[in-house]
Design a protein around this motif. Structure first.
Motif, PDB file in Angstrom:
ATOM      1  N   UNK A   1      -0.137   6.744   3.445  1.00  0.00           N
ATOM      2  CA  UNK A   1       0.704   6.483   5.122  1.00  0.00           C
ATOM      3  C   UNK A   1      -0.567   5.066   5.117  1.00  0.00           C
ATOM      4  N   UNK A   2       0.349   4.515   6.183  1.00  0.00           N
ATOM      5  CA  UNK A   2      -0.407   3.307   6.676  1.00  0.00           C
ATOM      6  C   UNK A   2      -0.354   3.907   8.146  1.00  0.00           C
ATOM      7  N   UNK A   3      -1.530   3.145   8.842  1.00  0.00           N
ATOM      8  CA  UNK A   3      -1.448   3.242  10.466  1.00  0.00           C
ATOM      9  C   UNK A   3      -2.266   2.087  10.664  1.00  0.00           C
ATOM     10  N   UNK A   4      -1.420   1.350  11.643  1.00  0.00           N
ATOM     11  CA  UNK A   4      -2.383  -0.508  12.709  1.00  0.00           C
ATOM     12  C   UNK A   4      -2.291  -0.156  14.094  1.00  0.00           C
ATOM     13  N   UNK A   5      -3.665  -0.495  14.294  1.00  0.00           N
ATOM     14  CA  UNK A   5      -3.816  -1.317  15.987  1.00  0.00           C
ATOM     15  C   UNK A   5      -1.930  -1.219  15.853  1.00  0.00           C
ATOM     16  N   UNK A   6      -1.850  -0.372  17.820  1.00  0.00           N
ATOM     17  CA  UNK A   6      -1.246  -0.852  18.528  1.00  0.00           C
ATOM     18  C   UNK A   6      -1.661  -2.339  19.123  1.00  0.00           C
TER      19      UNK A   6
ATOM     20  N   UNK B   1       1.334  -1.159   0.050  1.00  0.00           N
ATOM     21  CA  UNK B   1       0.239   0.323  -0.191  1.00  0.00           C
ATOM     22  C   UNK B   1       0.688   0.989   0.125  1.00  0.00           C
ATOM     23  N   UNK B   2       2.224   1.139   0.872  1.00  0.00           N
ATOM     24  CA  UNK B   2       3.329   2.271   1.404  1.00  0.00           C
ATOM     25  C   UNK B   2       3.829   2.878  -0.486  1.00  0.00           C
ATOM     26  N   UNK B   3       3.692   1.820  -0.990  1.00  0.00           N
ATOM     27  CA  UNK B   3       4.851   1.989  -2.826  1.00  0.00           C
ATOM     28  C   UNK B   3       3.722   2.803  -3.208  1.00  0.00           C
ATOM     29  N   UNK B   4       2.341   2.672  -2.892  1.00  0.00           N
ATOM     30  CA  UNK B   4       0.998   3.979  -3.863  1.00  0.00           C
ATOM     31  C   UNK B   4       1.683   5.040  -3.407  1.00  0.00           C
TER      32      UNK B   4
END
Length: 229
Positions: A144-149, A138-141
């Motif tokens: 910015x990606x967030x995931x839960x703690x 996804x970041x290659x596109x």
């Protein structure tokens, strides 16, 4: 109409959603008695999950590659992996067949960009959230990606594997996931990727203030665009 190759069984609930949505989509777009031309190979979820837990990814790739080659021989024009977690071996599968693989992360990223969303939260299995194979794609596109703690990963994993893959949809689990969405919103996410097919059984747009990007729905729409185009 092109023939869609499906590698499923991860879980069968997920594959059923894919099959139903593809056929409903063809009926809506074409009309009459039209239905999707599709070839489905369904693997044993217990087997590939056990191999995943042992980090035996070459063995997972061998199983999914064999399934993909089977649908290719049966006449599929392109391929979908009906799973997020097992996109971990998507590149190996794609290299072993002579038909294109419609990568889920590419489809989702394009949908986010089409809505001018540049920062997303990602919910999925514990493996998909804790490893970077999908979020990096996804970041290659440019996203910015967030995931839960990490303290939330086991609880979400249990909702997926102990409930949703068995068709159990609980209001208490919906409240848990909505709470995670709100935390990701606070962290800066402008949209939310439902990175597991089964999560679409639990959470829908009315449950979230953030725009949702449901992976399976988007994957199916992209497949229909290709098959009918």
């Amino acid at each position: 109409m092109q023939t869609i190759g499906l590698v499923g069984g991860m879980s069968w609930e997920s594959s059923a959603v894919y099959y139903q949505a593809l056929n409903e989509g063809v009926e809506q777009r074409v009309g009459g008695l039209s239905s999707a031309r599709a070839m489905l190979a369904s693997v044993d979820f217990a087997q590939v999950t056990a191999l995943q837990e042992q980090e035996r990814w070459d063995d997972v790739a061998a199983i999914l590659t064999s399934a993909a080659q089977g649908v290719e021989r049966a006449g599929a024009d392109f391929l979908l992996l009906c799973t997020t977690t097992f996109h971990r071996v998507a590149d190996q599968v794609e290299a072993a067949v002579g038909i294109p693989l419609l990568h889920l992360a590419d489809v989702v990223a394009e949908a986010c960009k089409a809505q001018q969303v540049t920062s997303v939260g990602f919910l999925g299995t514990e493996f998909a959230m804790s490893r970077s194979f999908f979020t990096d794609r996804l970041a290659q596109h440019g996203l910015e990606v967030h995931v839960p703690d990490p303290r939330h990963h086991a609880a979400l994993n249990a909702i997926i594997y102990d409930e949703l893959v068995h068709g159990r949809v609980l209001d208490s689990s919906r409240r848990t996931v909505v709470g995670l969405i709100e935390e990701l919103w606070d962290a800066g996410a402008g949209g939310l990727v439902l990175g597991c097919t089964e999560l679409e059984l639990l959470v829908r747009q009315p449950d979230s203030e953030l725009p949702l990007f449901p992976c399976t729905t988007l994957h199916v729409a992209a497949a229909l665009d290709r098959a009918l185009g």
